[in-house]
Design a protein around this motif. Sequence first.
Motif, PDB file in Angstrom:
ATOM      1  N   GLN A 214       0.808  -1.221   0.000  1.00  0.00           N
ATOM      2  CA  GLN A 214       0.000   0.000   0.000  1.00  0.00           C
ATOM      3  C   GLN A 214       0.840   1.269   0.000  1.00  0.00           C
ATOM      4  OE1 GLN A 214      -3.754   0.394   1.856  1.00  0.00           O
ATOM      5  NE2 GLN A 214      -3.765  -1.699   2.648  1.00  0.00           N
ATOM      6  N   SER A 215       2.125   1.150   0.395  1.00  0.00           N
ATOM      7  CA  SER A 215       3.014   2.319   0.367  1.00  0.00           C
ATOM      8  C   SER A 215       3.682   2.502  -0.983  1.00  0.00           C
ATOM      9  CB  SER A 215       4.105   2.170   1.430  1.00  0.00           C
ATOM     10  OG  SER A 215       3.536   1.944   2.697  1.00  0.00           O
ATOM     11  N   GLY A 216       3.401   1.602  -1.926  1.00  0.00           N
ATOM     12  CA  GLY A 216       4.005   1.719  -3.257  1.00  0.00           C
ATOM     13  C   GLY A 216       5.355   1.043  -3.378  1.00  0.00           C
ATOM     14  N   ASN A 217       5.708   0.229  -2.374  1.00  0.00           N
ATOM     15  CA  ASN A 217       6.979  -0.499  -2.454  1.00  0.00           C
ATOM     16  C   ASN A 217       6.799  -1.862  -3.109  1.00  0.00           C
ATOM     17  OD1 ASN A 217       8.852   1.320  -1.318  1.00  0.00           O
ATOM     18  ND2 ASN A 217       8.000   0.894   0.721  1.00  0.00           N
ATOM     19  N   LEU A 218       7.764  -2.201  -3.947  1.00  0.00           N
ATOM     20  CA  LEU A 218       7.778  -3.502  -4.614  1.00  0.00           C
ATOM     21  C   LEU A 218       8.799  -4.427  -3.949  1.00  0.00           C
ATOM     22  CD1 LEU A 218       7.794  -2.274  -8.340  1.00  0.00           C
ATOM     23  CD2 LEU A 218       5.960  -3.597  -7.263  1.00  0.00           C
ATOM     24  N   ALA A 219       8.550  -5.727  -3.982  1.00  0.00           N
ATOM     25  CA  ALA A 219       9.529  -6.723  -3.531  1.00  0.00           C
ATOM     26  C   ALA A 219       9.298  -8.014  -4.297  1.00  0.00           C
ATOM     27  CB  ALA A 219       9.407  -6.971  -2.034  1.00  0.00           C
ATOM     28  N   ALA A 220      10.378  -8.790  -4.453  1.00  0.00           N
ATOM     29  CA  ALA A 220      10.297 -10.070  -5.170  1.00  0.00           C
ATOM     30  C   ALA A 220      11.147 -11.106  -4.460  1.00  0.00           C
ATOM     31  CB  ALA A 220      10.799  -9.901  -6.604  1.00  0.00           C
ATOM     32  N   GLY A 221      10.678 -12.366  -4.471  1.00  0.00           N
ATOM     33  CA  GLY A 221      11.458 -13.446  -3.881  1.00  0.00           C
ATOM     34  C   GLY A 221      11.236 -14.744  -4.645  1.00  0.00           C
ATOM     35  N   ILE A 240      20.018 -15.953  -8.548  1.00  0.00           N
ATOM     36  CA  ILE A 240      20.749 -14.938  -9.316  1.00  0.00           C
ATOM     37  C   ILE A 240      19.868 -13.698  -9.511  1.00  0.00           C
ATOM     38  CG2 ILE A 240      22.013 -14.415 -11.446  1.00  0.00           C
ATOM     39  CD1 ILE A 240      23.297 -16.689  -9.842  1.00  0.00           C
ATOM     40  N   ILE A 241      20.271 -12.614  -8.851  1.00  0.00           N
ATOM     41  CA  ILE A 241      19.570 -11.341  -9.013  1.00  0.00           C
ATOM     42  C   ILE A 241      19.737 -10.891 -10.471  1.00  0.00           C
ATOM     43  CG2 ILE A 241      19.556  -8.903  -8.287  1.00  0.00           C
ATOM     44  CD1 ILE A 241      18.570 -10.969  -6.138  1.00  0.00           C
ATOM     45  N   GLY A 242      18.634 -10.487 -11.093  1.00  0.00           N
ATOM     46  CA  GLY A 242      18.675 -10.094 -12.509  1.00  0.00           C
ATOM     47  C   GLY A 242      18.249 -11.228 -13.425  1.00  0.00           C
ATOM     48  N   ALA A 243      18.429 -12.476 -12.971  1.00  0.00           N
ATOM     49  CA  ALA A 243      18.003 -13.632 -13.771  1.00  0.00           C
ATOM     50  C   ALA A 243      16.663 -14.151 -13.252  1.00  0.00           C
ATOM     51  CB  ALA A 243      19.058 -14.721 -13.725  1.00  0.00           C
ATOM     52  N   GLY A 244      16.650 -14.679 -11.990  1.00  0.00           N
ATOM     53  CA  GLY A 244      15.432 -15.257 -11.434  1.00  0.00           C
ATOM     54  C   GLY A 244      14.602 -14.294 -10.615  1.00  0.00           C
ATOM     55  N   THR A 245      15.210 -13.237 -10.131  1.00  0.00           N
ATOM     56  CA  THR A 245      14.540 -12.301  -9.221  1.00  0.00           C
ATOM     57  C   THR A 245      15.023 -10.876  -9.503  1.00  0.00           C
ATOM     58  OG1 THR A 245      14.474 -14.005  -7.490  1.00  0.00           O
ATOM     59  CG2 THR A 245      14.205 -11.725  -6.762  1.00  0.00           C
ATOM     60  N   THR A 251       9.941   0.486 -11.705  1.00  0.00           N
ATOM     61  CA  THR A 251       9.339  -0.315 -12.772  1.00  0.00           C
ATOM     62  C   THR A 251       8.522  -1.491 -12.244  1.00  0.00           C
ATOM     63  OG1 THR A 251      11.500  -1.419 -12.959  1.00  0.00           O
ATOM     64  CG2 THR A 251      10.941   0.217 -14.648  1.00  0.00           C
ATOM     65  N   VAL A 252       9.192  -2.554 -11.747  1.00  0.00           N
ATOM     66  CA  VAL A 252       8.503  -3.827 -11.631  1.00  0.00           C
ATOM     67  C   VAL A 252       9.221  -4.762 -10.654  1.00  0.00           C
ATOM     68  CG1 VAL A 252       9.809  -4.805 -13.584  1.00  0.00           C
ATOM     69  CG2 VAL A 252       7.517  -5.656 -13.133  1.00  0.00           C
ATOM     70  N   ALA A 253       8.472  -5.727 -10.114  1.00  0.00           N
ATOM     71  CA  ALA A 253       9.053  -6.825  -9.332  1.00  0.00           C
ATOM     72  C   ALA A 253       8.772  -8.121 -10.086  1.00  0.00           C
ATOM     73  CB  ALA A 253       8.445  -6.890  -7.937  1.00  0.00           C
ATOM     74  N   ILE A 254       9.792  -8.998 -10.180  1.00  0.00           N
ATOM     75  CA  ILE A 254       9.726 -10.201 -11.019  1.00  0.00           C
ATOM     76  C   ILE A 254      10.237 -11.418 -10.260  1.00  0.00           C
ATOM     77  CG2 ILE A 254      10.638 -11.312 -13.107  1.00  0.00           C
ATOM     78  CD1 ILE A 254       9.248  -8.950 -14.020  1.00  0.00           C
ATOM     79  N   SER A 301      12.252 -22.589 -21.907  1.00  0.00           N
ATOM     80  CA  SER A 301      10.890 -22.783 -21.425  1.00  0.00           C
ATOM     81  C   SER A 301      10.751 -22.375 -19.970  1.00  0.00           C
ATOM     82  CB  SER A 301      10.479 -24.245 -21.605  1.00  0.00           C
ATOM     83  OG  SER A 301      11.422 -25.076 -20.985  1.00  0.00           O
ATOM     84  N   GLY A 302       9.580 -21.834 -19.634  1.00  0.00           N
ATOM     85  CA  GLY A 302       9.307 -21.405 -18.267  1.00  0.00           C
ATOM     86  C   GLY A 302       8.315 -20.260 -18.236  1.00  0.00           C
ATOM     87  N   GLY A 303       8.293 -19.569 -17.132  1.00  0.00           N
ATOM     88  CA  GLY A 303       7.367 -18.458 -16.975  1.00  0.00           C
ATOM     89  C   GLY A 303       7.840 -17.519 -15.888  1.00  0.00           C
ATOM     90  N   LEU A 304       7.024 -16.541 -15.597  1.00  0.00           N
ATOM     91  CA  LEU A 304       7.367 -15.604 -14.530  1.00  0.00           C
ATOM     92  C   LEU A 304       6.114 -14.933 -14.001  1.00  0.00           C
ATOM     93  CD1 LEU A 304       7.192 -12.449 -15.791  1.00  0.00           C
ATOM     94  CD2 LEU A 304       9.303 -13.170 -16.892  1.00  0.00           C
ATOM     95  N   ILE A 305       6.229 -14.345 -12.827  1.00  0.00           N
ATOM     96  CA  ILE A 305       5.160 -13.506 -12.299  1.00  0.00           C
ATOM     97  C   ILE A 305       5.726 -12.100 -12.132  1.00  0.00           C
ATOM     98  CG2 ILE A 305       3.780 -15.288 -11.160  1.00  0.00           C
ATOM     99  CD1 ILE A 305       5.273 -14.591  -8.549  1.00  0.00           C
ATOM    100  N   ALA A 306       4.869 -11.107 -12.373  1.00  0.00           N
ATOM    101  CA  ALA A 306       5.320  -9.721 -12.340  1.00  0.00           C
ATOM    102  C   ALA A 306       4.219  -8.807 -11.829  1.00  0.00           C
ATOM    103  CB  ALA A 306       5.726  -9.292 -13.748  1.00  0.00           C
ATOM    104  N   VAL A 307       4.620  -7.861 -10.998  1.00  0.00           N
ATOM    105  CA  VAL A 307       3.713  -6.811 -10.527  1.00  0.00           C
ATOM    106  C   VAL A 307       4.445  -5.493 -10.763  1.00  0.00           C
ATOM    107  CG1 VAL A 307       2.775  -5.723  -8.457  1.00  0.00           C
ATOM    108  CG2 VAL A 307       2.505  -8.182  -8.777  1.00  0.00           C
ATOM    109  N   ASP A 308       3.825  -4.568 -11.468  1.00  0.00           N
ATOM    110  CA  ASP A 308       4.532  -3.310 -11.705  1.00  0.00           C
ATOM    111  C   ASP A 308       4.122  -2.241 -10.695  1.00  0.00           C
ATOM    112  OD1 ASP A 308       2.237  -1.995 -12.582  1.00  0.00           O
ATOM    113  OD2 ASP A 308       2.796  -2.046 -14.704  1.00  0.00           O
TER     114      ASP A 308
END
Lengths: 343, 343
Positions: A214-221, A240-245, A251-254, A301-308
């Motif tokens: 709600q504060s506009g902060n993004l995080a990914a794990g 690996i930061i930049g590859a998997g996370t 911009t975005v959390a992946i 092959s694979g996928g990802l989840i993303a929230v901008d």
Amino acid sequence: MKNTLLTTCLLVLMWACDSVDTANETKNRPSEVPYAIAIHGGAGTILKANMTAEMEAAYTQILDSVLTTGEKMLEADADAVQVVIEVIKIMENSPLFNAGKGAVFNTKGENELDASIMIGETQEAGAIGGVRNIKNPIEGAYAVMTKSEHVLLTGKGAEQFAVEVGVDTIDPSYFYTQRRYESLQRAKAEESGTSMYINPDYKYGTVGCVVLDQSGNLAAGTSTGGMTNKKYNRIGDSPIIGAGTYADNNTVAISCTGHGEYFIRYAVAHDIAARMEYGNASLKEACSDLVNGKLVEKGGSGGLIAVDKDGNIEMPFNTEGMYRASSNGVNRFIGIYGNKDAE
Amino acid sequence: MKNTLLTTCLLVLMWACDSVDTANETKNRPSEVPYAIAIHGGAGTILKANMTAEMEAAYTQILDSVLTTGEKMLEADADAVQVVIEVIKIMENSPLFNAGKGAVFNTKGENELDASIMIGETQEAGAIGGVRNIKNPIEGAYAVMTKSEHVLLTGKGAEQFAVEVGVDTIDPSYFYTQRRYESLQRAKAEESGTSMYINPDYKYGTVGCVVLDQSGNLAAGTSTGGMTNKKYNRIGDSPIIGAGTYADNNTVAISCTGHGEYFIRYAVAHDIAARMEYGNASLKEACSDLVNGKLVEKGGSGGLIAVDKDGNIEMPFNTEGMYRASSNGVNRFIGIYGNKDAE
């Protein structure tokens, strides 16, 4: 003459583009959502035809339960990074996913765990690779981020660090599950003469969570047990930061899942952010062009989840299925299969 | 009305931009160069005031000799990746650089080596982290790329792989040098109560090479002994594709050196390529904005070497100095210090 014409045209163009941008923003941005969360439990050859009703119900139930935990925390104004940790811990504690308790076995019959975490506000990050005694690898990654000057610790060193800073450790036998042990036996039986053969079914399996709070902060794990029958202390994309996370408040959390080698070579998580930041791509365009475009073309092959940063959610994958769920406080979604298969 | 005006202006703008682009290209692009090569031996607090005449001569001589080797191979039409390997091997075999023979000691008094390599044509990549018995780590990385399905192998597993595929291994005592052992003793003496203190002087030291060959193929490689007094099997950016090393024939080949944690968090090597690919930045702009802009602002000290697909060469750094050399078959450069200090 050319310069005057050029200047005039640039001014007109700026005025025109401004109108277009506003229109796009209104169109793309979900009506004011309080938060956004997406989770995944791995992508792969997940077909409805191969799933029993019991297994489908079990996966749907845990995805629902995990999502509900995240939603409640976010409604109560929790920080994005705390939600990522809590959600991933629940998935790590379930034997259903290839992470934590449900981790697959490497070729020696051991469970080697990888995890990473990143916060969008400061772009601080932490990761652990190839650890065998940390009950919740995501907590190990968080400790590296918050209690060391490093980003990536591996093997025995990472285990020693975890003990020193008080991360919950456990006897490696905790990670034994009959189902994963049988997978290892099958993988070994299928192994061809060359030690490099990898059955596609043994490449996948990861859990991940991305959050806009709600504060506009993004995080990914991201957290994983890696590949069944894995050799040579191989490390995939999950730590690996930049590859998997990846996460950047601009911009975005992946969080990614799939054939990790491709995700490393194409720096997939960072590439989504870069397409948005430098190429002005929308999240949808960035995900589509990379996951269903470039990665398919290259064989990754694979996928990802993303929230901008605006609360848009994308969960693209180019495999048969991906365990996934999302919510923005207004709409929620839980899915297992792809478009080719009925949900 | 708005649409007609917009279309007209767009057409005028395209005509104008076309002229501008052509002008820029002519200006930025070196006149047809046969090839391009850049090498680095690490960035850090390298000040003329702290350097003896003998040390300066030794570094200048080896940079010149390494560059000459690369130039001769490229003149003889060698592949980019072969040049990268040969050049890095010479630097690994010298005790002057923190890689291979000259690797620094970790806190246990061991030498732990990391390396990575990537080719631009197929974007295949290989890397090893935390190995102790591979004489030339860059050959270990190349073997991972060419003889396994993986990108990153670590520790004992990577060592076992190296033995199995015939990479030259050696007794770890080979990496002992008096100079680096004394650095470890100083680092330990300076260590404060908290085990996390890192003297900035002990963070740096890497070697790298980037090449554009006569066939238009790019390749990049990086090799390091990591941080003096390193703990917990920490892995820096050198073996991380996208952070310390990246190559894509569509844009650029990069090798980084510096405070690795920042280079991982900002996916520095991939970010240069992304700024060029998605933001249409020139190599010079991408390097300047990232190394002397964003990284300085965030506190990430270091530098990188880059060669783009057109043969442009950049070697930016935000530290006092960086051992570096470059050639495009027409012009050559060898440097140690920064602008503040006389070359």
